[in-house]
Design an enzyme around this catalytic site. Structure first.
Site, short mmCIF file in Angstrom:
data_model
loop_
_atom_site.label_atom_id
_atom_site.label_comp_id
_atom_site.label_asym_id
_atom_site.label_seq_id
_atom_site.Cartn_x
_atom_site.Cartn_y
_atom_site.Cartn_z
CG ASN A 75 -2.03 -1.06 1.02
OD1 ASN A 75 -2.47 -1.34 -0.10
ND2 ASN A 75 -2.44 -1.67 2.10
CB CYS A 76 4.42 1.91 -0.03
SG CYS A 76 5.65 3.17 -0.36
CG ASP A 77 0.76 6.89 -1.73
OD1 ASP A 77 -0.12 6.02 -1.92
OD2 ASP A 77 0.56 7.93 -1.06
CG MET A 107 6.30 -0.07 -2.45
SD MET A 107 7.73 -0.84 -3.22
CE MET A 107 7.00 -2.26 -4.00
CE LYS A 108 -1.42 1.81 -3.25
NZ LYS A 108 -2.50 2.58 -2.62
#
Length: 118
Positions: A10-12, A14-15
């Protein structure tokens, strides 16, 4: 060649990194070290390659909430112990290109490094 991206689902950042890889047709495996864990030997190898100072996410809330005693006098051994205990303290993402690792996400660096890994 197998590419693995390590991080937290859920890390931005990472996205963004995963979206970049998807948009560029890069096949990769995703390792969520918050759910799947990470071992000391892997962290030590990454630390030897990129430096524990690069690997430790000091900007995140998990690190900032640590008692001062845990943040003071950091060494590689202490940083690895902190990252093992709380994987969210590992800077994200860690892109494993087989022969080398890229820590963090910047599209221009991914363009150069991923292209060079193919």
């Amino acid at each position: 060649m197998s590419i693995t991206i390590y991080g937290i689902k859920n890390c931005d950042t990472m996205k963004k990194a995963r979206a970049w890889l998807d948009a560029h047709g890069v096949d990769y495996d995703f390792h969520d070290y918050k759910t799947a864990g990470i071992d000391k030997a892997t962290l030590k190898a990454w630390s030897d390659e990129v430096g524990w100072e690069v690997l430790l996410n000091r900007a995140g809330t998990t690190f900032k909430k640590l008692p001062d005693a845990d943040k003071d006098g950091l060494t590689e051994s202490k940083a690895i112990a902190l990252m093992l205990a709380q994987p969210s303290m590992i800077k994200r993402p860690v892109l494993d290109l087989g022969g080398r690792r890229v820590v963090g996400f910047k599209p221009d660096i991914y363009a150069k490094e991923v292209k060079g890994a193919k």
